[in-house]
Design a protein around this motif. Sequence first.
Motif, PDB file in Angstrom:
ATOM      1  N   LYS A 485       0.834  -1.202   0.000  1.00 34.73           N
ATOM      2  CA  LYS A 485       0.000   0.000   0.000  1.00 34.73           C
ATOM      3  C   LYS A 485       0.869   1.252   0.000  1.00 34.73           C
ATOM      4  CE  LYS A 485      -4.210   1.921   1.929  1.00 34.73           C
ATOM      5  NZ  LYS A 485      -5.359   1.722   2.851  1.00 34.73           N
ATOM      6  N   ALA A 486       2.005   1.185   0.705  1.00 36.77           N
ATOM      7  CA  ALA A 486       2.928   2.325   0.697  1.00 36.77           C
ATOM      8  C   ALA A 486       3.466   2.579  -0.710  1.00 36.77           C
ATOM      9  CB  ALA A 486       4.077   2.072   1.665  1.00 36.77           C
ATOM     10  N   TYR A 487       3.798   1.520  -1.440  1.00 41.40           N
ATOM     11  CA  TYR A 487       4.299   1.689  -2.806  1.00 41.40           C
ATOM     12  C   TYR A 487       3.202   2.250  -3.715  1.00 41.40           C
ATOM     13  CZ  TYR A 487       8.055  -1.353  -1.120  1.00 41.40           C
ATOM     14  OH  TYR A 487       9.078  -1.899  -0.401  1.00 41.40           O
ATOM     15  N   GLN A 488       1.979   1.776  -3.535  1.00 38.13           N
ATOM     16  CA  GLN A 488       0.878   2.307  -4.342  1.00 38.13           C
ATOM     17  C   GLN A 488       0.626   3.777  -4.029  1.00 38.13           C
ATOM     18  OE1 GLN A 488      -2.269  -0.476  -3.405  1.00 38.13           O
ATOM     19  NE2 GLN A 488      -1.606  -1.944  -4.959  1.00 38.13           N
ATOM     20  N   ARG A 555      11.647  -0.187  -0.262  1.00 38.90           N
ATOM     21  CA  ARG A 555      12.371  -0.486  -1.505  1.00 38.90           C
ATOM     22  C   ARG A 555      12.207   0.646  -2.514  1.00 38.90           C
ATOM     23  NH1 ARG A 555      14.141  -5.232  -3.007  1.00 38.90           N
ATOM     24  NH2 ARG A 555      15.314  -3.872  -4.391  1.00 38.90           N
ATOM     25  N   ARG A 556      12.597   1.833  -2.112  1.00 39.21           N
ATOM     26  CA  ARG A 556      12.525   2.967  -3.026  1.00 39.21           C
ATOM     27  C   ARG A 556      13.465   2.788  -4.217  1.00 39.21           C
ATOM     28  NH1 ARG A 556       9.931   7.533  -0.923  1.00 39.21           N
ATOM     29  NH2 ARG A 556       9.060   7.117   1.138  1.00 39.21           N
ATOM     30  N   ASP A 557      14.524   2.001  -3.995  1.00 33.61           N
ATOM     31  CA  ASP A 557      15.466   1.753  -5.084  1.00 33.61           C
ATOM     32  C   ASP A 557      14.793   1.021  -6.248  1.00 33.61           C
ATOM     33  OD1 ASP A 557      15.336  -0.434  -3.112  1.00 33.61           O
ATOM     34  OD2 ASP A 557      16.755  -1.448  -4.429  1.00 33.61           O
ATOM     35  N   SER A 558      13.720   0.266  -5.942  1.00 30.36           N
ATOM     36  CA  SER A 558      13.044  -0.498  -6.992  1.00 30.36           C
ATOM     37  C   SER A 558      12.141   0.369  -7.856  1.00 30.36           C
ATOM     38  CB  SER A 558      12.200  -1.623  -6.369  1.00 30.36           C
ATOM     39  OG  SER A 558      13.013  -2.566  -5.729  1.00 30.36           O
ATOM     40  N   PHE A 559      11.859   1.600  -7.386  1.00 26.87           N
ATOM     41  CA  PHE A 559      10.903   2.435  -8.109  1.00 26.87           C
ATOM     42  C   PHE A 559      11.513   3.771  -8.528  1.00 26.87           C
ATOM     43  CE2 PHE A 559       8.456  -0.338  -5.275  1.00 26.87           C
ATOM     44  CZ  PHE A 559       7.631  -0.967  -6.212  1.00 26.87           C
ATOM     45  N   LYS A 560      12.836   3.770  -8.693  1.00 27.80           N
ATOM     46  CA  LYS A 560      13.505   5.002  -9.111  1.00 27.80           C
ATOM     47  C   LYS A 560      13.024   5.474 -10.488  1.00 27.80           C
ATOM     48  CE  LYS A 560      17.819   4.408  -6.508  1.00 27.80           C
ATOM     49  NZ  LYS A 560      19.276   4.144  -6.594  1.00 27.80           N
ATOM     50  N   HIS A 561      12.530   4.520 -11.267  1.00 25.65           N
ATOM     51  CA  HIS A 561      12.102   4.854 -12.622  1.00 25.65           C
ATOM     52  C   HIS A 561      10.735   5.535 -12.636  1.00 25.65           C
ATOM     53  CE1 HIS A 561      10.210   1.063 -11.608  1.00 25.65           C
ATOM     54  NE2 HIS A 561       9.334   1.236 -12.594  1.00 25.65           N
ATOM     55  N   ARG A 562      10.073   5.590 -11.489  1.00 22.69           N
ATOM     56  CA  ARG A 562       8.727   6.154 -11.442  1.00 22.69           C
ATOM     57  C   ARG A 562       8.742   7.488 -10.715  1.00 22.69           C
ATOM     58  NH1 ARG A 562       4.909   2.583 -13.083  1.00 22.69           N
ATOM     59  NH2 ARG A 562       3.364   4.136 -12.469  1.00 22.69           N
ATOM     60  N   SER A 563       7.836   8.347 -11.056  1.00 30.98           N
ATOM     61  CA  SER A 563       7.636   9.588 -10.312  1.00 30.98           C
ATOM     62  C   SER A 563       6.150   9.723 -10.031  1.00 30.98           C
ATOM     63  CB  SER A 563       8.145  10.797 -11.108  1.00 30.98           C
ATOM     64  OG  SER A 563       7.463  10.886 -12.344  1.00 30.98           O
TER      65      SER A 563
END
Length: 564
Positions: A485-488, A555-563
């Motif tokens: 939920k945090a990633y979403q 795991r913010r490193d996994s979503f560096k490609h997203r903003s």
Amino acid sequence: MSEKNHLPISGGKAVVECLKAHNIKYVFGLIGSATMELFDALYDEQDLTFIDVRDERTGTHMADAFARASGSPGVIIAGQNGPGATNLVTGVAQAKAAFSPLLSIAGAIASEHQGKDSFQEVDQQKLFEPITKKTFSIKDTKSISRDLNKALNLTTHGKWGPVHVNIPRDVLAGTEKFESFKIEDKIENSEINQNDLERIISLIKVSSKPVIVCGAGIKNSQTQDQVILLSKKLNIPVVSSAGHGDVISFEYPLYSGQMGPRGNKISTSLVKNADLILAMGTRLGFNSTFYSYDNISKSAKIVQIDIDPIAIGRYFPVEVGIANDVKIFLDNLIYFIKDKDLKINNKNWTQKFLKEKINYFEERDEKADVNSKIIQPSGLFKELRNLIPKNSSITLDAGTLCLQATDEFNFYEPKSLFTPLDFGLVGFSFAAGLGIKLAKPNSPVFSLMGDGGFGMTVSELSTAVHHKINTITIIMNNKSWGAEKAYQRDFFNERYIGADIKSPPFHKLAEIYGAKGYHVSQLQDLKQAVSDALICNKPAIINIDVDPKALYSFRRDSFKHRSK
């Protein structure tokens, strides 16, 4: 050997005799038709206690945690081939990631039916090979003693890890005479090269910012005292790799806890700014470093000691690499320097660290939110730090709240923290706590997990009540799969799908099972709940309402490609 040992016995009985010969005290398992000879052989045993579980996966977590806590093999039996065996897979894979000395045994279809698409047939040999140190499929009854001894010895030989054994039902039903039920492994310890010791001392002498990093190898070899002795003599701060905050007592002044992206900032800063890293019994693995120089000093010289040759220099180049038992290394190094007057140049580094450490832990308590109307993680952790007895063991799940708890507790003795480590498994903690309580019956066991993870494993309340395994489970109930939920929220524009959970009141469910249940919606009620749970003489569930918005994306490193 007594004369009765020369009489023919069933394969099932031979399995039990081998386990007894290796001083196995507990066997976890779920019965099935493929292994009836084995379970029948357990029926009259006084020296082996069978812990019947409700699911092979959670039973494997119990055996895994028992093994880690006790240092001897944990044994899980899947009574049924096919689905019984496949249910083991998650637990065995978890044990492999944790380097846990687990022995899993599964029934297998009759030898004559193999390869014929028989009922419940699956290639169990190939299934387990990628997730074990070794997988055995026993071909005949007379091989049981030999192969089971190899399997048991292998779990704790060298780098610990799980071993799996498949035993066809006809092999268990067959009879054979056995000469021996225990065959010892011959372990040859290699010597430490004197030149390596001299090189290490020369590196320490010229270092102004050294740090010792301790991993699971220190716990497993029970060399905490040697590390402390070395740290004192050399005036070097000590940190632990991720998931091993219990490697050194919190009360040792030069120890600061876990390093890495999920550790505390003091330990992490030491490793990121060091000019010399003494990595002992650690791979410097993913959860500690993310395999990135963002989390470890690029300019530091690394001395690495690990029993697994593959680990040496695998992720970061080393100046000195020693593939050996860390106990042998420490004994040699301490003896080598005991009469030497070493001039160490790290006084300023260590003094600065000690001041920062004191400030950090004072600040951790000061900033904890204990006044919010809705319970916040920081306030919950602060209260638990004050309420959990020093001799307790703590288990954690994966998930956003347990990851926030990673370095929030103080550990006073080794083997008191148990986590999924690099497997990142949700649903581990409660079952693991049951295994630990059997290994450490005189220590309180607290299992922290979210409502999602507990919902996965709630049926083991039946096992806990039946066998009177009295642990205390803290459910941090935020009504969601919090990490996802945090990633979403942070990376997918709050497009929530599958993130929210509706659960029954777990404290009431606990009472139905015959356990004790407590509901905490205000932080001031926690003390009474924990105090009662510690003396209730039953498995206890404390269902705590935690702020559903207190989520963090690890795991913010996994979503560096997203903003956002």
